[in-house]
Design a protein around this motif. Structure first.
Motif, short mmCIF file in Angstrom:
data_model
loop_
_atom_site.label_atom_id
_atom_site.label_comp_id
_atom_site.label_asym_id
_atom_site.label_seq_id
_atom_site.Cartn_x
_atom_site.Cartn_y
_atom_site.Cartn_z
N GLY B 63 0.80 -1.22 0.00
CA GLY B 63 0.00 0.00 0.00
C GLY B 63 0.83 1.27 0.00
O GLY B 63 0.33 2.35 -0.27
N GLY B 64 2.12 1.13 0.32
CA GLY B 64 2.99 2.31 0.34
C GLY B 64 3.17 2.81 1.76
O GLY B 64 2.40 3.64 2.25
N GLY B 291 -2.40 -2.65 4.15
CA GLY B 291 -3.13 -1.57 4.80
C GLY B 291 -2.36 -0.27 4.90
O GLY B 291 -2.74 0.63 5.64
N PHE B 292 -1.24 -0.15 4.15
CA PHE B 292 -0.39 1.03 4.28
C PHE B 292 -0.82 2.21 3.40
O PHE B 292 -0.14 3.22 3.39
N ASP B 293 -1.91 2.04 2.66
CA ASP B 293 -2.31 3.11 1.74
C ASP B 293 -3.12 4.16 2.48
O ASP B 293 -4.33 4.26 2.35
N ALA B 297 -7.01 9.89 7.42
CA ALA B 297 -7.02 9.46 8.82
C ALA B 297 -5.88 8.50 9.10
O ALA B 297 -6.07 7.40 9.60
N GLN B 298 -4.67 8.95 8.74
CA GLN B 298 -3.52 8.05 8.79
C GLN B 298 -3.07 7.73 10.20
O GLN B 298 -2.65 6.60 10.49
N ALA B 299 -3.19 8.70 11.10
CA ALA B 299 -2.47 8.60 12.38
C ALA B 299 -2.72 7.27 13.09
O ALA B 299 -1.81 6.49 13.30
N GLY B 300 -3.95 7.00 13.47
CA GLY B 300 -4.22 5.77 14.24
C GLY B 300 -3.87 4.53 13.45
O GLY B 300 -3.28 3.57 13.98
N GLY B 348 -4.02 12.56 5.95
CA GLY B 348 -3.34 11.40 5.39
C GLY B 348 -2.22 11.87 4.49
O GLY B 348 -1.85 13.04 4.49
N THR B 349 -1.66 10.94 3.71
CA THR B 349 -0.58 11.29 2.79
C THR B 349 -0.85 10.58 1.47
O THR B 349 -1.43 9.50 1.44
N ASP B 350 -0.42 11.20 0.37
CA ASP B 350 -0.60 10.59 -0.94
C ASP B 350 0.66 9.84 -1.33
O ASP B 350 1.68 9.87 -0.65
N HIS B 351 0.56 9.14 -2.47
CA HIS B 351 1.66 8.26 -2.91
C HIS B 351 2.95 9.04 -3.10
O HIS B 351 2.95 10.12 -3.68
N GLY B 352 4.05 8.47 -2.63
CA GLY B 352 5.33 9.14 -2.73
C GLY B 352 6.36 8.30 -3.45
O GLY B 352 6.05 7.55 -4.37
N ALA B 353 7.61 8.42 -2.99
CA ALA B 353 8.69 7.72 -3.69
C ALA B 353 9.60 7.02 -2.69
O ALA B 353 9.20 6.04 -2.09
N ALA B 354 10.83 7.54 -2.48
CA ALA B 354 11.83 6.81 -1.71
C ALA B 354 11.40 6.59 -0.26
O ALA B 354 10.64 7.37 0.31
#
Lengths: 465, 429
Positions: B63-64, B291-293, B297-300, B348-354
């Motif tokens: 999921g990233g 479940g990493f995507d 509501a990323q925090a919890g 939350g956060t969107d798709h990234g890279a490194a």
């Protein structure tokens, strides 16, 4: 008639026979029975294909969501009280308990909803409608693991059923406003100044165009256009099931998306995407992969894409032409697909005449074999084809057939499966290879008829579609 | 109609069967002559004996995974500016250097780090990062960012080239019902395993051994069948042979491991430990945690995932240590990409890279390898990669497995100083 979709015309050398109709009904439905196959032979290709599209106009009555409504009402009342008295619920134990009860009610209802859909697939007079509903579920994915709301999932399932062979542009518009999708891909939280790209990205990558036809900048501009396409303000559970356009959250500034500039919104994005030639190709390719072959003939896909464009994205005519085409009946296409676990289970229940199957448990077993309804593994859905089969799923399918035969999940009626020939006709819809026939015959003689049926349902010929 | 041969018969008569092709299981159809390399023990080692080859456990975080909240650059103001809601507060970071620390959920991994058994590789990625889950996951699985090579997995190619006589359980995937692309090669030497008990054909009541034998016979390939049917029979033959292997091992499974958490990820790791100690000939295990995507509501959610990852790996390492097996096992974690530096509106956060990778085992060179990627010099809002993941793969292949990486990775990637040489494994230059 464009090349790629030339219709099949029966001849003395190439008859409209049980081989062809079995193939048609396997692809357009679930586990056809010999009587249905014989009927399709009798009426000829035109009427056999037309009959597939006779969808019932009435919506099926849903499973009861009474328990959910009750448990949600309790939470809604408490929330209303907090709003009235302007108190913060912080960590209110009654509220938490009521929430958890509502969650459990949704869990039970999701199992009931899964059973309801399975039963419909097995018993419907319009199997193609359910097959297409399953296709759209795997295309416009939403997982109940993320959207733990049986009513929202049911509403989405009905949307897929309503537009199963309808207009793709209208279906897409419905999906863009569908509360389960808005939550699954977070567009409910996509607002001006803080775009959330999840829906914008998957809309192009998976739902309409396929990778390679747009840039990262297009995704960001699209995400801006979709800001404010959200849900009603959250005061009750029902609010979370209703689409709302909120101008205050919408970024109405200028954008450039796929080369077109203006103060674009979601409607414009859909219009631009639907006008892009990548989109009909992508949809035609996915339909052809699902219904024809894992590696469909490019000419067929191209012809289907042209027809989609010409008809303004009507699905039924292109499917009708596909099911009538020479390309659909080529020998290399017949048996080239592999039944999905859901197809396998529904077909097996039909073949074994199980009138009242234990769908909840069968639903979980289909999950063990790789396909749990309403829980696609990722937003990409299920890969399908050979990905259904590996060393573990070979056994799970054979063992599923054995469990069904043993009466663990409902009482089978196998009177029709009295000989190796009737077994082959009903289960495989083709003759059985002679080396295998010898082994199965010996098993029937030495162990019993059920063992013969079990072996036949474990055969590779029973896994292919 | 001949009866199904035993695996041992296959291996002794294998080369004559290969000529027949169509009737051999997939994992033997492309068998070269046996080569005596440390990897290829199927011919030489009894399956019941204790093997002592190196074992790799790949942990896929699907999921990233948000690398910045996993290994936290707590000394950088830019991190806190970019993530007003999501940044891990300085006081909760488990500091490992003056600028970096672990997410508080990774307390057990911090202990492994302090114990010299965990290495962090910073800023791992590849050129022209792709932000599609599937394409990026495919790139990590194939080790082929350009997408020009064959659609096989790096571990699949490892089995093909280094393990021509390994049985079908050289690789075991526990990722769900699907075989990860990483383990797919030209020959079936990997199987998907969810439960050893389910991994067998169950006859009907009263069918017994007679029905099992009949099943083996009907699954024999018939020359000239359709490709799909042929694929199914070959897969089934691999399955039958693998099932014999697994059941031999399963008969010796003992529930002696230490306490594991009850979540599916930890229970998979427990099964890996059981299989290793029961003498499974498996060389690579592939375990997934999803479940990493975390777009919203990323925090919890991310906190719980970190806790799961930490607690599961901790129980696994302790269990292996107690069984005296920790020297044989290297764990490598990865995710298809990290997340964007700045948080989004949905907390939350969107798709990234490194993003960072973890290597855990007795042979790692402990510490943090590579500088932290810049938080200001970004590529479309994402960290720039500074370590090609294929260098990490090459290091694992050469320094851990003791085999050349050039052919498997279709190119030479410099190895890193992140593993201490195993005894008997020559260091390549």
């Amino acid at each position: 008639m464009p090349s790629g979709l030339e219709p099949f015309s029966p001849s003395a050398q190439d008859r409209w026979d049980v081989g062809k109709t079995g193939h048609l009904l396997r692809r357009a439905g679930f586990g056809p029975l010999p009587s249905e196959i014989a009927q399709a032979v009798q009426v000829g290709p035109d009427r056999a294909v037309d009959a597939l599209f006779a969808f019932p106009s009435d919506a099926p009555s849903p499973p009861s969501f009474g328990e959910i409504r009750q448990s949600e009402a309790r939470v809604d009342e408490m929330i209303a009280e907090f709003i009235r008295t302007k108190t913060k619920p912080n960590d209110n134990p009654q509220l938490r308990a009521a929430y958890e009860e509502a969650n459990r009610a949704h869990g039970r209802a999701l199992v009931a909803l899964t059973s309801w859909w399975f039963d419909r697939m097995a018993k419907t007079r319009a199997p193609l409608q359910e097959k297409l509903t399953l296709f759209w579920h795997g295309h416009f994915t939403t997982s109940a693991g993320d959207v733990h709301d049986a009513i929202a999932i049911y509403n989405q399932n009905q949307l897929f059923r309503q537009f199963a062979a309808g207009n793709f542009a209208r279906l897409l518009d419905g999906v863009a406003r569908d509360s389960a999708m808005l939550r699954y891909l977070n567009n409910d939280a996509n607002r001006k100044g803080h775009p959330n790209e999840n829906w914008a990205r998957e809309l192009m990558e998976l739902f309409t165009m396929g990778i390679g036809h747009y840039t990262e900048a297009d995704i960001l501009e699209s995400a801006r256009a979709w800001t404010g396409w959200t849900l009603r303000e959250y005061r009750t559970f029902e609010d979370r099931r209703n689409f709302a356009l909120k101008p205050a959250l919408h970024d109405d500034g200028p954008k450039t998306f796929l080369g077109q500039s203006g103060n674009l919104d979601g409607t414009d994005v859909m219009r631009i995407i639907l006008a892009n030639p990548a989109t009909p190709r992508w949809i035609a390719g996915k339909l052809a992969k699902f219904f024809v072959s894992p590696t469909p003939d490019p000419d067929l896909v191209e012809a289907m894409a042209r027809q989609l464009t010409a008809s303004g994205y009507e699905i039924a005519p292109v499917l009708r032409a596909m099911f009538r085409s020479q390309a659909f009946y080529r020998p290399e296409v017949v048996h080239a697909n592999i039944k999905s676990p859901v197809e396998f289970v529904v077909g097996a229940v039909r073949h074994l005449g199980i009138a009242d199957p234990d769908w909840p448990r069968l639903g979980f077993l289909a999950g063990d074999a790789g396909q749990r309804l309403f829980y696609p593994p990722t937003v990409k859905g299920w890969d399908g084809g050979q990905a259904w089969i590996n060393a573990a799923t070979v056994f799970s399918r054979a063992n599923l057939a054995g469990a069904l035969l043993s009466g663990k999940f409902g009482t089978p009626d196998i009177t029709a499966l009295s000989s190796i020939e009737t077994m082959a006709a009903q289960l495989l819809q083709r003759p059985i290879a002679s080396s295998r026939k010898t082994v199965v015959a010996r098993a029937i003689k030495n162990i019993g008829r059920e063992a013969g049926i079990h072996l036949m349902m474990s055969l590779p010929e029973y896994q292919v579609s | 109609m001949q009866n199904m041969m035993t695996r041992r018969e296959f291996l002794t008569k294998g080369l004559t069967i290969v000529a027949a092709g169509a009737t051999a299981p997939m994992f033997l159809t492309r068998t070269a002559l046996a080569i005596n390399n440390p990897w290829d023990q199927a011919l030489t080692a009894p399956t019941t004996g204790r093997l002592d080859g190196p074992i790799l456990v790949v942990v896929q975080m699907g999921g990233g995974n948000d690398g910045l909240n996993t290994v936290v650059p707590f000394a950088h103001d830019e991190y806190y500016r970019a993530r007003p809601h999501l940044a891990v507060p300085q006081q909760s970071v488990l500091r490992v250097t003056d600028e970096l620390g672990f997410h508080p959920g990774l307390k057990p991994l911090k202990a492994l780090f302090d114990d010299g058994r965990l290495a962090v590789v910073q800023g791992v990625g590849y050129p022209n990062p792709n932000r599609s889950h599937f394409r990026s996951m495919e790139i990590w699985h194939t080790a082929d960012p350009a997408g020009t090579g064959p659609r096989t997995g790096w571990l699949g190619r490892l089995f093909d080239s280094e393990c021509p006589n390994c049985g079908p359980t050289a690789g075991l995937a526990m990722l769900g019902a699907e075989m990860p692309l990483a383990m797919q090669g030209g020959s079936g030497r990997a199987v998907v395993l969810e439960s050893p008990q389910a991994f067998a054909f169950h006859p009907l009541a009263g069918g017994g051994a007679q029905e099992v034998e009949a099943y083996r016979q009907v699954m024999q390939p018939v020359p000239g069948e359709e490709p799909t049917v042929d694929f199914l029979t070959h897969t089934a033959m691999d399955a039958i042979l693998a099932s014999d292997d697994i059941r031999r091992v399963a008969g010796r499974l003992s529930d002696t491991g230490g306490p594991y958490p009850r979540d599916p990820f930890s229970l998979k790791l427990r099964l890996v430990s059981e299989l290793i100690s029961a003498g499974s000939p498996t060389r690579v295990y592939y375990v997934g945690l999803g479940g990493f995507d975390t777009h919203a509501a990323q925090a919890g959610r991310h906190d719980r995932l970190m806790e799961q990852l930490g607690a599961g790996l901790d129980a696994f390492v302790k269990d292996l240590t107690q069984k005296g097996l920790s020297d044989r096992v290297l764990v490598m974690t990865f995710s298809e990409f990290g997340r964007r530096v700045a948080e989004n509106a949905s907390a939350g956060t969107d798709h990234g890279a490194a993003a960072p990778m973890f290597l855990i085992g007795a042979n790692v060179a402990p510490g943090v390898h590579g500088p932290h990627p810049s938080l200001t010099d970004l590529d479309q809002g994402d960290l720039k990669f500074q370590m090609d993941f294929r260098s990490v793969y090459a290091t694992v292949l050469e320094h851990w497995m003791g085999i050349g990486s050039q052919q498997i990775l279709s190119g030479r990637f410099p190895t890193l100083e992140i593993l201490r040489p195993r005894v008997g494994v020559p260091r390549s230059g």
